[in-house]
Design a protein around this motif. Structure first.
Motif, mmCIF file in Angstrom:
data_model
loop_
_atom_site.group_PDB
_atom_site.id
_atom_site.type_symbol
_atom_site.label_atom_id
_atom_site.label_comp_id
_atom_site.label_asym_id
_atom_site.label_seq_id
_atom_site.Cartn_x
_atom_site.Cartn_y
_atom_site.Cartn_z
ATOM 1 N N ILE A 217 18.399 12.222 -14.381
ATOM 2 C CA ILE A 217 17.685 12.182 -15.664
ATOM 3 C C ILE A 217 18.070 10.937 -16.448
ATOM 4 C CG2 ILE A 217 17.346 13.377 -17.858
ATOM 5 C CD1 ILE A 217 17.885 15.999 -16.244
ATOM 6 N N SER A 218 19.334 10.604 -16.470
ATOM 7 C CA SER A 218 19.801 9.407 -17.172
ATOM 8 C C SER A 218 19.120 8.162 -16.626
ATOM 9 C CB SER A 218 21.318 9.225 -17.011
ATOM 10 O OG SER A 218 22.021 10.404 -17.217
ATOM 11 N N TRP A 219 19.166 8.023 -15.304
ATOM 12 C CA TRP A 219 18.568 6.853 -14.670
ATOM 13 C C TRP A 219 17.066 6.801 -14.916
ATOM 14 C CZ3 TRP A 219 20.936 2.699 -12.960
ATOM 15 C CH2 TRP A 219 22.269 2.778 -12.571
ATOM 16 N N ASN A 220 16.391 7.941 -14.784
ATOM 17 C CA ASN A 220 14.946 7.980 -14.970
ATOM 18 C C ASN A 220 14.559 7.580 -16.396
ATOM 19 O OD1 ASN A 220 12.242 8.619 -14.101
ATOM 20 N ND2 ASN A 220 12.398 10.396 -15.450
ATOM 21 N N SER A 221 15.282 8.081 -17.377
ATOM 22 C CA SER A 221 14.991 7.735 -18.775
ATOM 23 C C SER A 221 15.186 6.246 -19.026
ATOM 24 C CB SER A 221 15.892 8.539 -19.716
ATOM 25 O OG SER A 221 15.651 9.908 -19.583
ATOM 26 N N LEU A 222 16.254 5.701 -18.493
ATOM 27 C CA LEU A 222 16.543 4.283 -18.678
ATOM 28 C C LEU A 222 15.484 3.412 -18.004
ATOM 29 C CD1 LEU A 222 18.631 2.149 -19.721
ATOM 30 C CD2 LEU A 222 19.624 2.250 -17.428
ATOM 31 N N ILE A 223 15.203 3.691 -16.739
ATOM 32 C CA ILE A 223 14.255 2.873 -15.977
ATOM 33 C C ILE A 223 12.849 2.966 -16.570
ATOM 34 C CG2 ILE A 223 13.126 2.627 -13.736
ATOM 35 C CD1 ILE A 223 15.860 3.516 -12.508
ATOM 36 N N SER A 224 12.416 4.166 -16.913
ATOM 37 C CA SER A 224 11.065 4.306 -17.473
ATOM 38 C C SER A 224 10.963 3.645 -18.838
ATOM 39 C CB SER A 224 10.650 5.774 -17.543
ATOM 40 O OG SER A 224 11.471 6.493 -18.429
ATOM 41 N N VAL B 189 8.066 0.912 -19.451
ATOM 42 C CA VAL B 189 7.015 1.167 -20.439
ATOM 43 C C VAL B 189 6.955 0.069 -21.495
ATOM 44 C CG1 VAL B 189 6.395 2.740 -22.331
ATOM 45 C CG2 VAL B 189 6.946 3.650 -20.090
ATOM 46 N N HIS B 190 8.073 -0.544 -21.761
ATOM 47 C CA HIS B 190 8.123 -1.554 -22.819
ATOM 48 C C HIS B 190 8.070 -2.983 -22.280
ATOM 49 C CE1 HIS B 190 8.399 1.381 -25.931
ATOM 50 N NE2 HIS B 190 9.321 2.013 -25.223
ATOM 51 N N GLY B 191 7.473 -3.140 -21.096
ATOM 52 C CA GLY B 191 7.178 -4.468 -20.576
ATOM 53 C C GLY B 191 8.314 -5.177 -19.878
ATOM 54 N N LEU B 192 9.330 -4.449 -19.525
ATOM 55 C CA LEU B 192 10.480 -5.058 -18.853
ATOM 56 C C LEU B 192 10.531 -4.596 -17.398
ATOM 57 C CD1 LEU B 192 12.978 -4.468 -21.784
ATOM 58 C CD2 LEU B 192 11.893 -6.628 -21.152
ATOM 59 N N GLY B 193 9.421 -4.820 -16.695
ATOM 60 C CA GLY B 193 9.276 -4.342 -15.319
ATOM 61 C C GLY B 193 10.282 -4.921 -14.354
ATOM 62 N N LEU C 150 17.174 -2.241 -12.197
ATOM 63 C CA LEU C 150 17.919 -1.005 -12.460
ATOM 64 C C LEU C 150 17.669 0.028 -11.368
ATOM 65 C CD1 LEU C 150 17.398 -0.716 -16.296
ATOM 66 C CD2 LEU C 150 19.587 -0.985 -15.121
ATOM 67 N N PHE C 151 16.432 0.075 -10.851
ATOM 68 C CA PHE C 151 16.125 1.001 -9.775
ATOM 69 C C PHE C 151 16.967 0.685 -8.538
ATOM 70 C CE2 PHE C 151 13.611 2.247 -6.041
ATOM 71 C CZ PHE C 151 13.533 3.613 -6.276
ATOM 72 N N ARG C 152 17.070 -0.591 -8.220
ATOM 73 C CA ARG C 152 17.915 -0.995 -7.079
ATOM 74 C C ARG C 152 19.377 -0.617 -7.319
ATOM 75 N NH1 ARG C 152 15.060 -5.801 -7.764
ATOM 76 N NH2 ARG C 152 13.160 -5.743 -6.562
ATOM 77 N N LYS C 153 19.835 -0.808 -8.560
ATOM 78 C CA LYS C 153 21.214 -0.449 -8.897
ATOM 79 C C LYS C 153 21.415 1.060 -8.768
ATOM 80 C CE LYS C 153 24.706 -1.113 -12.433
ATOM 81 N NZ LYS C 153 25.050 -1.709 -13.714
ATOM 82 N N MET C 154 20.410 1.836 -9.183
ATOM 83 C CA MET C 154 20.502 3.280 -9.067
ATOM 84 C C MET C 154 20.604 3.695 -7.589
ATOM 85 S SD MET C 154 17.786 6.271 -9.998
ATOM 86 C CE MET C 154 16.782 5.883 -8.580
#
Length: 75
Positions: A41-48, A52-56, A62-66
């Motif tokens: 949940i922590s990772w999902n909230s951070l990544i999304s 969503v705010h244009g920092l794809g 962050l997804f790779r780090k997760m």
């Protein structure tokens, strides 16, 4: 961020999600970094929040780090 609930993952996850939804990525990351344990949940909230705010690009990083450091799915 300084409350008796600092060690409660549910409260921290809610803060990460709330700050991300409000667009305050700086506080989103600060709360995430202060958490003792990160779950899915922590990772999902951070990544999304980043995505969503244009920092794809940052979201993908962050997804790779997760994947490397984050929680492993149960088998």
């Amino acid at each position: 961020m300084k409350t008796p609930f600092n060690d409660d993952n549910a409260v921290s996850n809610s803060l990460v999600d709330s700050y991300a939804k409000c667009g305050n990525i700086l506080y989103t990351r600060k709360v995430f970094d202060l958490m003792k344990e990160h779950d899915v949940i922590s990772w999902n909230s951070l990544i999304s929040g980043y995505a969503v705010h244009g920092l794809g690009i940052d979201a993908l990083s962050l997804f790779r780090k997760m994947i490397d450091e984050g929680p492993k799915p149960m088998e």
